[in-house]
Design a protein around this motif. Sequence first.
Motif, PDB file in Angstrom:
ATOM      1  N   GLY A   1       0.798  -1.227   0.000  1.00  0.00           N
ATOM      2  CA  GLY A   1       0.000   0.000   0.000  1.00  0.00           C
ATOM      3  C   GLY A   1       0.823   1.266   0.000  1.00  0.00           C
ATOM      4  O   GLY A   1       0.461   2.260  -0.634  1.00  0.00           O
ATOM      5  N   THR A   2       1.974   1.244   0.696  1.00  0.00           N
ATOM      6  CA  THR A   2       2.835   2.432   0.730  1.00  0.00           C
ATOM      7  C   THR A   2       3.392   2.712  -0.661  1.00  0.00           C
ATOM      8  O   THR A   2       3.462   3.868  -1.092  1.00  0.00           O
ATOM      9  CB  THR A   2       3.990   2.227   1.727  1.00  0.00           C
ATOM     10  N   SER A   3       3.773   1.647  -1.369  1.00  0.00           N
ATOM     11  CA  SER A   3       4.310   1.798  -2.727  1.00  0.00           C
ATOM     12  C   SER A   3       3.268   2.365  -3.686  1.00  0.00           C
ATOM     13  O   SER A   3       3.603   2.981  -4.695  1.00  0.00           O
ATOM     14  CB  SER A   3       4.781   0.438  -3.259  1.00  0.00           C
ATOM     15  N   MET A   4       1.979   2.122  -3.359  1.00  0.00           N
ATOM     16  CA  MET A   4       0.866   2.573  -4.209  1.00  0.00           C
ATOM     17  C   MET A   4       0.176   3.804  -3.614  1.00  0.00           C
ATOM     18  O   MET A   4      -0.949   4.132  -3.970  1.00  0.00           O
ATOM     19  CB  MET A   4      -0.161   1.433  -4.353  1.00  0.00           C
ATOM     20  N   GLY A   5       0.862   4.495  -2.696  1.00  0.00           N
ATOM     21  CA  GLY A   5       0.215   5.504  -1.861  1.00  0.00           C
ATOM     22  C   GLY A   5      -0.205   6.794  -2.526  1.00  0.00           C
ATOM     23  O   GLY A   5      -0.944   7.576  -1.935  1.00  0.00           O
TER      24      GLY A   5
ATOM     25  N   VAL B   1       0.848  -7.586  -8.814  1.00  0.00           N
ATOM     26  CA  VAL B   1      -0.226  -7.687  -7.817  1.00  0.00           C
ATOM     27  C   VAL B   1      -0.078  -6.522  -6.837  1.00  0.00           C
ATOM     28  O   VAL B   1       0.811  -6.533  -5.982  1.00  0.00           O
ATOM     29  CB  VAL B   1      -0.150  -9.035  -7.066  1.00  0.00           C
ATOM     30  N   PRO B   2      -0.916  -5.482  -6.956  1.00  0.00           N
ATOM     31  CA  PRO B   2      -0.811  -4.348  -6.045  1.00  0.00           C
ATOM     32  C   PRO B   2      -1.815  -4.426  -4.888  1.00  0.00           C
ATOM     33  O   PRO B   2      -2.893  -5.015  -5.012  1.00  0.00           O
ATOM     34  CB  PRO B   2      -1.149  -3.153  -6.936  1.00  0.00           C
ATOM     35  N   SER B   3      -1.431  -3.836  -3.775  1.00  0.00           N
ATOM     36  CA  SER B   3      -2.365  -3.627  -2.666  1.00  0.00           C
ATOM     37  C   SER B   3      -3.167  -2.358  -2.938  1.00  0.00           C
ATOM     38  O   SER B   3      -2.883  -1.612  -3.880  1.00  0.00           O
ATOM     39  CB  SER B   3      -1.599  -3.464  -1.348  1.00  0.00           C
ATOM     40  N   ALA B   4      -4.143  -2.097  -2.083  1.00  0.00           N
ATOM     41  CA  ALA B   4      -4.869  -0.830  -2.137  1.00  0.00           C
ATOM     42  C   ALA B   4      -3.920   0.301  -1.747  1.00  0.00           C
ATOM     43  O   ALA B   4      -2.902   0.078  -1.083  1.00  0.00           O
ATOM     44  CB  ALA B   4      -6.058  -0.861  -1.190  1.00  0.00           C
ATOM     45  N   MET B   5      -4.239   1.508  -2.161  1.00  0.00           N
ATOM     46  CA  MET B   5      -3.435   2.664  -1.748  1.00  0.00           C
ATOM     47  C   MET B   5      -3.428   2.756  -0.223  1.00  0.00           C
ATOM     48  O   MET B   5      -4.445   2.452   0.422  1.00  0.00           O
ATOM     49  CB  MET B   5      -4.011   3.950  -2.359  1.00  0.00           C
ATOM     50  N   SER B   6      -2.290   3.119   0.354  1.00  0.00           N
ATOM     51  CA  SER B   6      -2.151   3.102   1.814  1.00  0.00           C
ATOM     52  C   SER B   6      -3.266   3.901   2.488  1.00  0.00           C
ATOM     53  O   SER B   6      -3.569   5.024   2.084  1.00  0.00           O
ATOM     54  CB  SER B   6      -0.787   3.658   2.228  1.00  0.00           C
ATOM     55  N   GLY B   7      -3.869   3.292   3.503  1.00  0.00           N
ATOM     56  CA  GLY B   7      -4.951   3.935   4.255  1.00  0.00           C
ATOM     57  C   GLY B   7      -6.334   3.725   3.684  1.00  0.00           C
ATOM     58  O   GLY B   7      -7.338   3.975   4.368  1.00  0.00           O
ATOM     59  N   GLU B   8      -6.430   3.262   2.430  1.00  0.00           N
ATOM     60  CA  GLU B   8      -7.741   3.167   1.775  1.00  0.00           C
ATOM     61  C   GLU B   8      -8.620   2.086   2.398  1.00  0.00           C
ATOM     62  O   GLU B   8      -9.813   2.308   2.636  1.00  0.00           O
ATOM     63  CB  GLU B   8      -7.555   2.897   0.272  1.00  0.00           C
ATOM     64  N   THR B   9      -8.056   0.912   2.689  1.00  0.00           N
ATOM     65  CA  THR B   9      -8.862  -0.157   3.290  1.00  0.00           C
ATOM     66  C   THR B   9      -9.381   0.283   4.654  1.00  0.00           C
ATOM     67  O   THR B   9     -10.555   0.064   4.982  1.00  0.00           O
ATOM     68  CB  THR B   9      -8.030  -1.446   3.418  1.00  0.00           C
TER      69      THR B   9
ATOM     70  N   GLU C   1      -8.341  -2.444  -3.815  1.00  0.00           N
ATOM     71  CA  GLU C   1      -7.387  -3.070  -4.734  1.00  0.00           C
ATOM     72  C   GLU C   1      -7.821  -2.920  -6.186  1.00  0.00           C
ATOM     73  O   GLU C   1      -6.983  -2.809  -7.088  1.00  0.00           O
ATOM     74  CB  GLU C   1      -7.238  -4.561  -4.402  1.00  0.00           C
ATOM     75  N   GLN C   2      -9.132  -2.911  -6.407  1.00  0.00           N
ATOM     76  CA  GLN C   2      -9.622  -2.755  -7.779  1.00  0.00           C
ATOM     77  C   GLN C   2      -9.226  -1.380  -8.324  1.00  0.00           C
ATOM     78  O   GLN C   2      -8.793  -1.252  -9.481  1.00  0.00           O
ATOM     79  CB  GLN C   2     -11.147  -2.917  -7.817  1.00  0.00           C
ATOM     80  N   ALA C   3      -9.332  -0.364  -7.475  1.00  0.00           N
ATOM     81  CA  ALA C   3      -8.957   0.996  -7.892  1.00  0.00           C
ATOM     82  C   ALA C   3      -7.458   1.090  -8.171  1.00  0.00           C
ATOM     83  O   ALA C   3      -7.042   1.625  -9.208  1.00  0.00           O
ATOM     84  CB  ALA C   3      -9.360   1.994  -6.800  1.00  0.00           C
ATOM     85  N   SER C   4      -6.630   0.549  -7.268  1.00  0.00           N
ATOM     86  CA  SER C   4      -5.180   0.679  -7.460  1.00  0.00           C
ATOM     87  C   SER C   4      -4.708  -0.119  -8.678  1.00  0.00           C
ATOM     88  O   SER C   4      -3.791   0.302  -9.387  1.00  0.00           O
ATOM     89  CB  SER C   4      -4.423   0.247  -6.192  1.00  0.00           C
ATOM     90  N   SER C   5      -5.359  -1.272  -8.940  1.00  0.00           N
ATOM     91  CA  SER C   5      -4.980  -2.084 -10.109  1.00  0.00           C
ATOM     92  C   SER C   5      -5.301  -1.354 -11.412  1.00  0.00           C
ATOM     93  O   SER C   5      -4.489  -1.343 -12.347  1.00  0.00           O
ATOM     94  CB  SER C   5      -5.704  -3.429 -10.071  1.00  0.00           C
TER      95      SER C   5
ATOM     96  N   VAL D   1      -2.168  -6.965 -14.603  1.00  0.00           N
ATOM     97  CA  VAL D   1      -2.270  -6.474 -13.225  1.00  0.00           C
ATOM     98  C   VAL D   1      -3.464  -7.178 -12.579  1.00  0.00           C
ATOM     99  O   VAL D   1      -4.575  -7.131 -13.103  1.00  0.00           O
ATOM    100  CB  VAL D   1      -2.472  -4.943 -13.179  1.00  0.00           C
ATOM    101  N   ILE D   2      -3.240  -7.861 -11.463  1.00  0.00           N
ATOM    102  CA  ILE D   2      -4.303  -8.609 -10.787  1.00  0.00           C
ATOM    103  C   ILE D   2      -4.459  -8.073  -9.370  1.00  0.00           C
ATOM    104  O   ILE D   2      -3.469  -7.918  -8.642  1.00  0.00           O
ATOM    105  CB  ILE D   2      -3.970 -10.119 -10.736  1.00  0.00           C
ATOM    106  N   THR D   3      -5.682  -7.805  -8.974  1.00  0.00           N
ATOM    107  CA  THR D   3      -5.924  -7.311  -7.617  1.00  0.00           C
ATOM    108  C   THR D   3      -5.424  -8.318  -6.585  1.00  0.00           C
ATOM    109  O   THR D   3      -5.668  -9.513  -6.699  1.00  0.00           O
ATOM    110  CB  THR D   3      -7.429  -7.086  -7.361  1.00  0.00           C
ATOM    111  N   GLY D   4      -4.728  -7.825  -5.575  1.00  0.00           N
ATOM    112  CA  GLY D   4      -4.365  -8.678  -4.454  1.00  0.00           C
ATOM    113  C   GLY D   4      -5.510  -8.755  -3.463  1.00  0.00           C
ATOM    114  O   GLY D   4      -6.538  -8.095  -3.632  1.00  0.00           O
ATOM    115  N   PHE D   5      -5.361  -9.638  -2.441  1.00  0.00           N
ATOM    116  CA  PHE D   5      -6.226  -9.575  -1.257  1.00  0.00           C
ATOM    117  C   PHE D   5      -7.614 -10.160  -1.474  1.00  0.00           C
ATOM    118  O   PHE D   5      -8.386 -10.252  -0.531  1.00  0.00           O
ATOM    119  CB  PHE D   5      -6.296  -8.096  -0.820  1.00  0.00           C
ATOM    120  N   GLN D   6      -7.953 -10.611  -2.691  1.00  0.00           N
ATOM    121  CA  GLN D   6      -9.348 -10.981  -2.913  1.00  0.00           C
ATOM    122  C   GLN D   6      -9.510 -12.137  -3.887  1.00  0.00           C
ATOM    123  O   GLN D   6      -8.601 -12.491  -4.638  1.00  0.00           O
ATOM    124  CB  GLN D   6     -10.117  -9.788  -3.450  1.00  0.00           C
ATOM    125  N   GLY D   7     -10.701 -12.719  -3.848  1.00  0.00           N
ATOM    126  CA  GLY D   7     -11.056 -13.791  -4.767  1.00  0.00           C
ATOM    127  C   GLY D   7     -12.567 -13.901  -4.848  1.00  0.00           C
ATOM    128  O   GLY D   7     -13.288 -12.948  -4.568  1.00  0.00           O
TER     129      GLY D   7
END
Length: 422
Positions: A10-14, A39-47, A78-82, A136-142
């Motif tokens: 998330g920090t990398s995608m912040g 595979v990116p996480s959501a932007m830091s703080g978003e979740t 994660e969908q937004a950051s992807s 690019v595939i969303t992380g954290f979900q299925g």
Amino acid sequence: MALIVHKYGGTSMGSTERIRNVAKRVAKWARAGHQMVVVPSAMSGETNRLLGLAKELAPASPGADHNRELDMLASTGEQASSALLAIALQAEGLQAVSYAGWQVQVKTDSAYTKARIESIDDARVRADLDAGRVVVITGFQGVDEGGNITTLGRGGSDTSAVAIAAALKAHECLTFTDVDGVYTTDPRVEPDARRLKTVSFEEMLEMASLGSKVLQIRSVEFAGKYKVPLRVLSSFTPWDIDIEEEAKSGTLITFEEDENMEKAVVSGIAFNRDEAKISVLGVPDKPGIAYHILGAVADANIEVDVIIQNLSKDGRTDFSFTVHRNDYARAVDLLKAKVLPTLGAADIVGDTKICKVSIVGIGMRSHVGVASKMFRVLSEEGINIQMISTSEIKTSVVIDEKYMELAVRALHKAFDLDQPES
């Protein structure tokens, strides 16, 4: 040409600027001839922001239906950051496409908010890679069997990335984080902590399970099960760093134990502040008692860590165990409501001001006296040990939380972890 998976936290995608730098780094690898899956996480703080909104609106007694909606909500980060990363990659002149977990599909069970991956359909991704696209595939979900979106729990993007790397039989999975590798302990606690060039899968599994926050434990389990080469490295190095240098940086989690690794008796000190101790006092000492107590806790999906049963006296004993601090109140209420009335125990007491400190190292297998040295060091610092847990390559102690940093620093020095690797 290798198939490489990159995972960004998330920090990398912040911010858009950081996403642009991620895109430039991924483009560098793609232009070097590699097939790239990101595979990116959501932007830091978003979740946290999304779940905070849900908390404001939640019913007084949330049920399973509520957890389903939490996953629907949390997955959008994660969908937004992807999508943003795919757009940034397109701006770099690359063909890029983003997918949510349900589109790939990453199939999971139906345990909302902490689902487990069961399988991954890689056909769509392979077709895109063969067509020259960065995927690019969303992380954290299925998605579960019923088509419901699920999430994998905190840090689940690590698990997504390793599982995707396993399904695609990737050459390596590079996890870019806000630290530049795995350290002998947390540098914020011990400034002399040293970055490890390599760490064995077994050691990393223990460190992750014992509270090291570098990787989620399930991602390490996946890496071990499917032999996925996994590297932890920094996303804050310049994006245009030489690719050969970058490919060898950070810490490699390896499956082959070499002679140098055996020389280090202890490789790292892990600690966990998030523990709480529960003691059931005056329990009848008879067969089935442990199951009677811990079965009810397990049925409530509460994980138990260190367990101790004291010596029996007059047919009764005390039974103690630790749980995550977030589960403490729920576990105590459950035991008082369901277990205490039927067990004939005298009382239930607890302590939320404890922590666990552990030494980890595959060298412990072939060296005697490691645990006793740990106990001696803590004794010399006046630190009382409340509980002890051991395995072949680790020894953990539960101590008063206020002594945690002192214990970590003393053990780090005693086992020469502040000394450079030979």
